[in-house]
Scaffold this active site. Structure first.
Site, PDB file in Angstrom:
ATOM      1  N   ARG A 107     -21.232  15.261  -5.427  1.00  0.00           N
ATOM      2  CA  ARG A 107     -20.642  16.008  -6.358  1.00  0.00           C
ATOM      3  C   ARG A 107     -19.761  16.795  -5.829  1.00  0.00           C
ATOM      4  O   ARG A 107     -19.870  17.831  -4.920  1.00  0.00           O
ATOM      5  CB  ARG A 107     -21.372  16.898  -7.436  1.00  0.00           C
ATOM      6  N   HIS A 134     -16.836  11.504 -14.470  1.00  0.00           N
ATOM      7  CA  HIS A 134     -18.069  11.789 -14.206  1.00  0.00           C
ATOM      8  C   HIS A 134     -18.844  10.457 -14.999  1.00  0.00           C
ATOM      9  O   HIS A 134     -19.354  10.534 -15.956  1.00  0.00           O
ATOM     10  CB  HIS A 134     -18.514  13.106 -15.381  1.00  0.00           C
ATOM     11  N   GLN A 137     -22.786  10.209 -15.918  1.00  0.00           N
ATOM     12  CA  GLN A 137     -22.906  10.841 -17.381  1.00  0.00           C
ATOM     13  C   GLN A 137     -22.816   9.699 -18.376  1.00  0.00           C
ATOM     14  O   GLN A 137     -23.462   9.620 -19.396  1.00  0.00           O
ATOM     15  CB  GLN A 137     -22.207  12.095 -17.407  1.00  0.00           C
ATOM     16  N   ASP A 225     -17.925  19.205 -24.986  1.00  0.00           N
ATOM     17  CA  ASP A 225     -18.205  19.664 -23.752  1.00  0.00           C
ATOM     18  C   ASP A 225     -17.926  21.038 -23.498  1.00  0.00           C
ATOM     19  O   ASP A 225     -17.064  21.745 -24.307  1.00  0.00           O
ATOM     20  CB  ASP A 225     -17.521  18.704 -22.439  1.00  0.00           C
ATOM     21  N   CYS A 266     -22.900  16.620 -22.670  1.00  0.00           N
ATOM     22  CA  CYS A 266     -23.551  16.278 -21.469  1.00  0.00           C
ATOM     23  C   CYS A 266     -24.441  17.471 -20.785  1.00  0.00           C
ATOM     24  O   CYS A 266     -25.232  17.173 -20.124  1.00  0.00           O
ATOM     25  CB  CYS A 266     -22.612  15.959 -20.357  1.00  0.00           C
ATOM     26  N   ARG A 294     -29.914  10.102 -17.880  1.00  0.00           N
ATOM     27  CA  ARG A 294     -29.346  10.093 -16.554  1.00  0.00           C
ATOM     28  C   ARG A 294     -30.377   9.551 -15.676  1.00  0.00           C
ATOM     29  O   ARG A 294     -29.804   8.868 -14.715  1.00  0.00           O
ATOM     30  CB  ARG A 294     -29.262  11.594 -16.422  1.00  0.00           C
TER      31      ARG A 294
HETATM   32  N1   CP Z   1     -24.473  16.824 -17.181  1.00  0.00           N
HETATM   33  C1   CP Z   1     -24.646  17.118 -15.708  1.00  0.00           C
HETATM   34  O1   CP Z   1     -24.078  16.583 -15.087  1.00  0.00           O
HETATM   35  O2   CP Z   1     -25.440  18.320 -15.716  1.00  0.00           O
HETATM   36  P1   CP Z   1     -25.653  18.987 -14.264  1.00  0.00           P
HETATM   37  O3   CP Z   1     -24.348  19.959 -13.977  1.00  0.00           O
HETATM   38  O4   CP Z   1     -26.545  19.946 -14.634  1.00  0.00           O
HETATM   39  O5   CP Z   1     -25.708  18.153 -13.174  1.00  0.00           O
HETATM   40  N1  NVA Z   2     -16.662  19.292 -17.342  1.00  0.00           N
HETATM   41  C1  NVA Z   2     -17.992  19.960 -17.092  1.00  0.00           C
HETATM   42  C2  NVA Z   2     -19.119  19.034 -16.918  1.00  0.00           C
HETATM   43  C3  NVA Z   2     -20.528  19.465 -16.295  1.00  0.00           C
HETATM   44  C4  NVA Z   2     -21.602  18.667 -16.159  1.00  0.00           C
HETATM   45  C5  NVA Z   2     -17.766  20.535 -15.815  1.00  0.00           C
HETATM   46  O1  NVA Z   2     -16.941  19.687 -14.921  1.00  0.00           O
HETATM   47  O2  NVA Z   2     -17.838  21.713 -15.185  1.00  0.00           O
END
Ligand code: CP
Ligand code: NVA
Length: 308
Positions: A107, A134, A137, A225, A266, A294
């Site tokens: 990530r 993402h 997801q 989101d 998400c 997930r």
């Molecule tokens: N939706 C998602 O990726 O959640 P986290 O940021 O908790 O991993």
């Molecule tokens: N759009 C959000 C998604 C988190 C899972 C972010 O990038 O923070």
């Protein structure tokens, strides 16, 4: 071996087979304790490095549990505690990690960092979220939709709010799975033109409607989101909230969508901001199924990456 870096760069038939595998793996261990191993142990003897340069709950726990259920071991690493966060190049990190582990999930911030990692690793690399996408997801989200409503092909998905990283992956999925997307948000936060262009070139209907109530008419799925993503500058918070307030998903919006529309997010969500608690906890919300899926979707992704 395969990298899983994005929905639009993965073969559509492979995406479909990952969902089919995820569905069958989920069914095969229904009702069992989470720590009980799967009947098959395709990751036996393998180690996965899970690198986080941003916070995470779902991605961290679901990848870790998924690897263990399939018989493998995990190393959960924070980017700031690695030399990566102190000047070592991504390319060298990729070469070194490839000597120790069998798979890397990361990530990170820019998509270019993910690409550099994948280009220099000799083991599969999985995208666990970047500023731009993402994909894990959205594979879980397509699986979740289809569990409730059957094939997502030809359905109408309405993205509300910020045209962000998760929205871009939804647009990629629209192209790959053949559904239509409507974006309901302010012009300042329109989705990536590249992602919209990809979906359109693949034949998906993509449109923009500034009035959220009009946008959601006859929707099969309404998605929200956070209004401020992890990569957004916190100083833009107030401006973003002012721009996005008219796009909150509340009971009135779900009423306009019609009774068959599902609601997804998400997570993590900010109750009473992008969505009301009433909608999150309401009968059409599938947010916790998304979170569970997930786990199953990523297990299928890892098997596809390692060809096991
Ligand atoms: N939706 C998602 O990726 O959640 P986290 O940021 O908790 O991993
Ligand atoms: N759009 C959000 C998604 C988190 C899972 C972010 O990038 O923070």
């Amino acid at each position: 071996m395969n990298h899983f870096t994005d929905i639009h760069t993965t073969d559509a038939a492979d995406l479909r087979s990952m969902i089919d595998l995820a569905v069958s793996m989920k069914a095969a261990r229904a009702g069992r304790p989470k720590g009980e191993p799967d009947d098959d142990q395709p990751l036996a003897g393998r180690i996965a490095a899970l690198i986080f340069e941003k916070p995470s709950t779902r991605t961290r726990v679901s990848f870790d549990v998924g690897v263990r259920q399939m018989g493998g071991g995990t190393l959960v690493l924070s980017g700031s505690e690695m030399q990566l966060g102190h000047g070592e190049s991504i390319a060298d990190t990729a070469r070194v990690l490839s000597r120790y582990v069998d798979l890397v999930m990361i990530r990170t911030f820019e998509e270019s960092a993910l690409r550099e990692l994948a280009e220099n690793a000799t083991v599969p690399v999985i995208n666990g979220l970047t500023n731009q996408s993402h994909p894990c997801q959205i594979l879980a989200d397509v699986m979740t939709f289809e569990e409730r409503r059957g094939s997502i092909a030809g359905k109408k998905v309405v993205w509300t709010g910020d045209g962000n990283n998760v929205c871009a992956s939804f647009l990629h999925a629209a192209g790959q799975f053949g559904f239509d997307m409507v974006f309901a948000g302010p012009p300042e936060l329109d989705p990536s033109p590249d992602a919209m262009g990809f979906a359109r070139r693949k034949g998906a209907g993509v449109s923009i409607e500034r009035d959220i109530r009009k946008a959601v008419e006859d929707a099969d799925l309404v998605v929200a989101d956070t209004w401020v993503s992890m990569h957004d500058n916190q100083s833009t918070r107030e401006r973003r909230h002012n721009l996005l307030r008219p796009y909150q998903v509340n009971a009135e919006v779900m009423e306009a969508a019609g009774e068959d529309a599902l609601f997804m997010h998400c997570l993590p969500a900010h109750r009473e901001e992008e969505v009301t608690g009433e909608v999150m906890d309401g009968p059409r919300s599938v947010i916790f199924d998304e979170a569970e899926n997930r786990l199953h979707a990523q297990k299928a992704i890892m098997r596809w990456c390692l060809n096991v």
